[in-house]
Motif scaffolding. Sequence first.
Motif, PDB file in Angstrom:
ATOM      1  N   VAL A 159       0.843  -1.202   0.000  1.00 26.02           N
ATOM      2  CA  VAL A 159       0.000   0.000   0.000  1.00 26.02           C
ATOM      3  C   VAL A 159       0.878   1.251   0.000  1.00 26.02           C
ATOM      4  O   VAL A 159       0.629   2.205  -0.740  1.00 26.02           O
ATOM      5  CB  VAL A 159      -0.962  -0.007   1.227  1.00 26.02           C
ATOM      6  CG1 VAL A 159      -1.780   1.271   1.269  1.00 26.02           C
ATOM      7  CG2 VAL A 159      -1.880  -1.228   1.191  1.00 26.02           C
ATOM      8  N   ARG A 160       1.922   1.233   0.797  1.00 20.59           N
ATOM      9  CA  ARG A 160       2.812   2.409   0.879  1.00 20.59           C
ATOM     10  C   ARG A 160       3.417   2.735  -0.495  1.00 20.59           C
ATOM     11  O   ARG A 160       3.376   3.863  -0.947  1.00 20.59           O
ATOM     12  CB  ARG A 160       3.917   2.162   1.910  1.00 20.59           C
ATOM     13  CG  ARG A 160       4.809   3.377   2.151  1.00 20.59           C
ATOM     14  CD  ARG A 160       5.830   3.143   3.245  1.00 20.59           C
ATOM     15  NE  ARG A 160       6.566   1.899   3.098  1.00 20.59           N
ATOM     16  CZ  ARG A 160       7.549   1.674   2.237  1.00 20.59           C
ATOM     17  NH1 ARG A 160       7.925   2.630   1.409  1.00 20.59           N
ATOM     18  NH2 ARG A 160       8.138   0.501   2.168  1.00 20.59           N
ATOM     19  N   LYS A 161       3.942   1.694  -1.144  1.00 21.76           N
ATOM     20  CA  LYS A 161       4.591   1.930  -2.449  1.00 21.76           C
ATOM     21  C   LYS A 161       3.599   2.440  -3.486  1.00 21.76           C
ATOM     22  O   LYS A 161       3.878   3.365  -4.241  1.00 21.76           O
ATOM     23  CB  LYS A 161       5.231   0.628  -2.954  1.00 21.76           C
ATOM     24  CG  LYS A 161       6.573   0.385  -2.276  1.00 21.76           C
ATOM     25  CD  LYS A 161       7.229  -0.886  -2.782  1.00 21.76           C
ATOM     26  CE  LYS A 161       8.290  -1.352  -1.807  1.00 21.76           C
ATOM     27  NZ  LYS A 161       8.308  -2.811  -1.652  1.00 21.76           N
ATOM     28  N   SER A 162       2.430   1.823  -3.520  1.00 24.58           N
ATOM     29  CA  SER A 162       1.461   2.182  -4.566  1.00 24.58           C
ATOM     30  C   SER A 162       0.782   3.511  -4.334  1.00 24.58           C
ATOM     31  O   SER A 162       0.137   4.038  -5.240  1.00 24.58           O
ATOM     32  CB  SER A 162       0.374   1.122  -4.686  1.00 24.58           C
ATOM     33  OG  SER A 162       0.953  -0.115  -4.821  1.00 24.58           O
ATOM     34  N   THR A 163       0.847   4.024  -3.127  1.00 22.34           N
ATOM     35  CA  THR A 163       0.137   5.285  -2.876  1.00 22.34           C
ATOM     36  C   THR A 163       1.102   6.473  -2.778  1.00 22.34           C
ATOM     37  O   THR A 163       0.676   7.590  -2.497  1.00 22.34           O
ATOM     38  CB  THR A 163      -0.697   5.195  -1.572  1.00 22.34           C
ATOM     39  OG1 THR A 163       0.161   4.764  -0.506  1.00 22.34           O
ATOM     40  CG2 THR A 163      -1.842   4.224  -1.710  1.00 22.34           C
ATOM     41  N   LYS A 164       2.364   6.204  -3.025  1.00 19.68           N
ATOM     42  CA  LYS A 164       3.373   7.270  -2.995  1.00 19.68           C
ATOM     43  C   LYS A 164       2.998   8.371  -3.981  1.00 19.68           C
ATOM     44  O   LYS A 164       2.607   8.083  -5.101  1.00 19.68           O
ATOM     45  CB  LYS A 164       4.724   6.674  -3.414  1.00 19.68           C
ATOM     46  CG  LYS A 164       5.823   7.040  -2.464  1.00 19.68           C
ATOM     47  CD  LYS A 164       7.127   6.464  -2.887  1.00 19.68           C
ATOM     48  CE  LYS A 164       8.050   6.433  -1.697  1.00 19.68           C
ATOM     49  NZ  LYS A 164       9.106   5.461  -1.874  1.00 19.68           N
ATOM     50  N   GLY A 165       3.066   9.605  -3.544  1.00 17.99           N
ATOM     51  CA  GLY A 165       2.799  10.711  -4.463  1.00 17.99           C
ATOM     52  C   GLY A 165       1.329  11.080  -4.575  1.00 17.99           C
ATOM     53  O   GLY A 165       1.000  12.086  -5.209  1.00 17.99           O
ATOM     54  N   ILE A 166       0.445  10.308  -3.965  1.00 13.49           N
ATOM     55  CA  ILE A 166      -0.976  10.680  -4.015  1.00 13.49           C
ATOM     56  C   ILE A 166      -1.209  11.822  -3.038  1.00 13.49           C
ATOM     57  O   ILE A 166      -0.880  11.701  -1.856  1.00 13.49           O
ATOM     58  CB  ILE A 166      -1.881   9.464  -3.682  1.00 13.49           C
ATOM     59  CG1 ILE A 166      -1.780   8.457  -4.820  1.00 13.49           C
ATOM     60  CG2 ILE A 166      -3.327   9.887  -3.443  1.00 13.49           C
ATOM     61  CD1 ILE A 166      -2.665   7.244  -4.695  1.00 13.49           C
ATOM     62  N   LYS A 167      -1.749  12.922  -3.553  1.00 17.31           N
ATOM     63  CA  LYS A 167      -1.826  14.111  -2.700  1.00 17.31           C
ATOM     64  C   LYS A 167      -3.241  14.434  -2.216  1.00 17.31           C
ATOM     65  O   LYS A 167      -3.419  15.017  -1.159  1.00 17.31           O
ATOM     66  CB  LYS A 167      -1.295  15.339  -3.475  1.00 17.31           C
ATOM     67  CG  LYS A 167       0.175  15.209  -3.857  1.00 17.31           C
ATOM     68  CD  LYS A 167       0.986  16.356  -3.302  1.00 17.31           C
ATOM     69  CE  LYS A 167       2.434  16.061  -3.073  1.00 17.31           C
ATOM     70  NZ  LYS A 167       3.144  15.365  -4.118  1.00 17.31           N
ATOM     71  N   ASN A 168      -4.245  14.073  -3.013  1.00 16.75           N
ATOM     72  CA  ASN A 168      -5.603  14.508  -2.673  1.00 16.75           C
ATOM     73  C   ASN A 168      -6.313  13.573  -1.703  1.00 16.75           C
ATOM     74  O   ASN A 168      -7.443  13.808  -1.310  1.00 16.75           O
ATOM     75  CB  ASN A 168      -6.436  14.641  -3.956  1.00 16.75           C
ATOM     76  CG  ASN A 168      -6.455  13.338  -4.738  1.00 16.75           C
ATOM     77  OD1 ASN A 168      -5.506  12.554  -4.665  1.00 16.75           O
ATOM     78  ND2 ASN A 168      -7.521  13.086  -5.466  1.00 16.75           N
ATOM     79  N   ILE A 169      -5.637  12.479  -1.327  1.00 21.96           N
ATOM     80  CA  ILE A 169      -6.275  11.504  -0.443  1.00 21.96           C
ATOM     81  C   ILE A 169      -5.394  11.259   0.776  1.00 21.96           C
ATOM     82  O   ILE A 169      -4.176  11.100   0.651  1.00 21.96           O
ATOM     83  CB  ILE A 169      -6.515  10.178  -1.186  1.00 21.96           C
ATOM     84  CG1 ILE A 169      -7.447  10.428  -2.378  1.00 21.96           C
ATOM     85  CG2 ILE A 169      -7.124   9.113  -0.272  1.00 21.96           C
ATOM     86  CD1 ILE A 169      -7.466   9.314  -3.356  1.00 21.96           C
ATOM     87  N   GLU A 170      -6.029  11.237   1.937  1.00 23.27           N
ATOM     88  CA  GLU A 170      -5.296  10.926   3.170  1.00 23.27           C
ATOM     89  C   GLU A 170      -5.551   9.443   3.476  1.00 23.27           C
ATOM     90  O   GLU A 170      -6.684   9.046   3.733  1.00 23.27           O
ATOM     91  CB  GLU A 170      -5.830  11.820   4.295  1.00 23.27           C
ATOM     92  CG  GLU A 170      -5.115  11.657   5.607  1.00 23.27           C
ATOM     93  CD  GLU A 170      -5.625  12.639   6.675  1.00 23.27           C
ATOM     94  OE1 GLU A 170      -6.524  13.470   6.391  1.00 23.27           O
ATOM     95  OE2 GLU A 170      -5.122  12.541   7.803  1.00 23.27           O
ATOM     96  N   VAL A 171      -4.485   8.664   3.395  1.00 22.69           N
ATOM     97  CA  VAL A 171      -4.628   7.220   3.640  1.00 22.69           C
ATOM     98  C   VAL A 171      -4.139   6.910   5.056  1.00 22.69           C
ATOM     99  O   VAL A 171      -3.050   7.316   5.444  1.00 22.69           O
ATOM    100  CB  VAL A 171      -3.803   6.401   2.616  1.00 22.69           C
ATOM    101  CG1 VAL A 171      -3.928   4.897   2.878  1.00 22.69           C
ATOM    102  CG2 VAL A 171      -4.229   6.731   1.191  1.00 22.69           C
ATOM    103  N   VAL A 172      -4.964   6.211   5.815  1.00 20.47           N
ATOM    104  CA  VAL A 172      -4.607   5.859   7.194  1.00 20.47           C
ATOM    105  C   VAL A 172      -4.741   4.350   7.368  1.00 20.47           C
ATOM    106  O   VAL A 172      -5.774   3.769   7.014  1.00 20.47           O
ATOM    107  CB  VAL A 172      -5.552   6.566   8.204  1.00 20.47           C
ATOM    108  CG1 VAL A 172      -5.199   6.184   9.641  1.00 20.47           C
ATOM    109  CG2 VAL A 172      -5.513   8.072   8.025  1.00 20.47           C
ATOM    110  N   ILE A 173      -3.705   3.726   7.892  1.00 20.76           N
ATOM    111  CA  ILE A 173      -3.761   2.279   8.133  1.00 20.76           C
ATOM    112  C   ILE A 173      -3.929   2.026   9.636  1.00 20.76           C
ATOM    113  O   ILE A 173      -3.149   2.539  10.447  1.00 20.76           O
ATOM    114  CB  ILE A 173      -2.463   1.575   7.652  1.00 20.76           C
ATOM    115  CG1 ILE A 173      -2.131   1.939   6.198  1.00 20.76           C
ATOM    116  CG2 ILE A 173      -2.564   0.058   7.839  1.00 20.76           C
ATOM    117  CD1 ILE A 173      -3.043   1.367   5.151  1.00 20.76           C
ATOM    118  N   CYS A 174      -4.940   1.248   9.984  1.00 17.35           N
ATOM    119  CA  CYS A 174      -5.171   0.885  11.390  1.00 17.35           C
ATOM    120  C   CYS A 174      -4.926  -0.613  11.579  1.00 17.35           C
ATOM    121  O   CYS A 174      -5.855  -1.425  11.432  1.00 17.35           O
ATOM    122  CB  CYS A 174      -6.597   1.219  11.805  1.00 17.35           C
ATOM    123  SG  CYS A 174      -7.036   2.953  11.602  1.00 17.35           S
ATOM    124  N   PRO A 175      -3.696  -0.985  11.891  1.00 20.91           N
ATOM    125  CA  PRO A 175      -3.391  -2.401  12.113  1.00 20.91           C
ATOM    126  C   PRO A 175      -3.625  -2.760  13.585  1.00 20.91           C
ATOM    127  O   PRO A 175      -3.843  -1.873  14.405  1.00 20.91           O
ATOM    128  CB  PRO A 175      -1.890  -2.466  11.787  1.00 20.91           C
ATOM    129  CG  PRO A 175      -1.373  -1.118  12.135  1.00 20.91           C
ATOM    130  CD  PRO A 175      -2.510  -0.135  12.023  1.00 20.91           C
TER     131      PRO A 175
END
Length: 251
Positions: A26-42
């Motif tokens: 997920v980290r690699k594929s979402t690099k550079g995405i600016k308009n979305i805030e991605v939060v992981i809750c493990p």
Amino acid sequence: MKTLIVANWKMNPSTKKEAKKLFDSVRKSTKGIKNIEVVICPPFVYLSLFSGLKLGAQNVFYLSADRQVKKSGAFTGEVSPLMLKDLGVEYVIIGHSESRKYLNETDEVINKKIKESLLIGLKPILCVGETDEEKNSGKKLEVLEVQITQALKGVMKSEAKNIVIAYEPVWAIGTGNNCSVDETMSSILLIRKIISKLYNREIADTTKIIYGGSVDSKNTNSYITQTGVNGLLVGGASLNAEEFIEIIKSL
Ligand code: PGA
């Protein structure tokens, strides 16, 4: 306002190796995405393994109800807001229907957790939503009103901006029976009305409200474009890296 996409891994995956693999994809594929805030809750045990994406916890303990911050204490098995903050965690899921059901979490306990998290500087993601039975007996508004009012009791106007509300109808969670666009839209409006009554119109309009319950890459776009939600809380679909990335890329 950035769209907020939160992955709720629940009690998954079962090994550290799988958790790292999922997080890294997920980290690699979402690099550079600016308009979305991605939060992981493990799960708690994996939190300290991760960096490079925003993190949330799935629960937290409260030490006192009187706005006094205790750093630690004799609470076997529990994790404090300060411990999470110290790890770099930004969000915390509070009041998930599974915690209400399996851990007997009450509105009173949820309120304590919210207040204490806010004091420490964590952003609570307050989960609310009606069961099938409550929906069918016309009690949705009442349920949402009680859950939100009780959870936010004593939370000040200045703190309210740090709260995210997740509308998660219990019947839609993990069932594949996601809430329709129309129903989601009317629930979001109800929630904004409740917040407006508690605080004011401006806070109601600017509070982030997200939807959760059988979200996948096919229904993501309609929620974001047609219901007035500010993001999504994704359970099952967040455990499959490709599917979760697809959700983010579909926005
Ligand atoms: P689900 O779970 O996406 O698997 O329905 C959502 C949640 O419980 O947060």
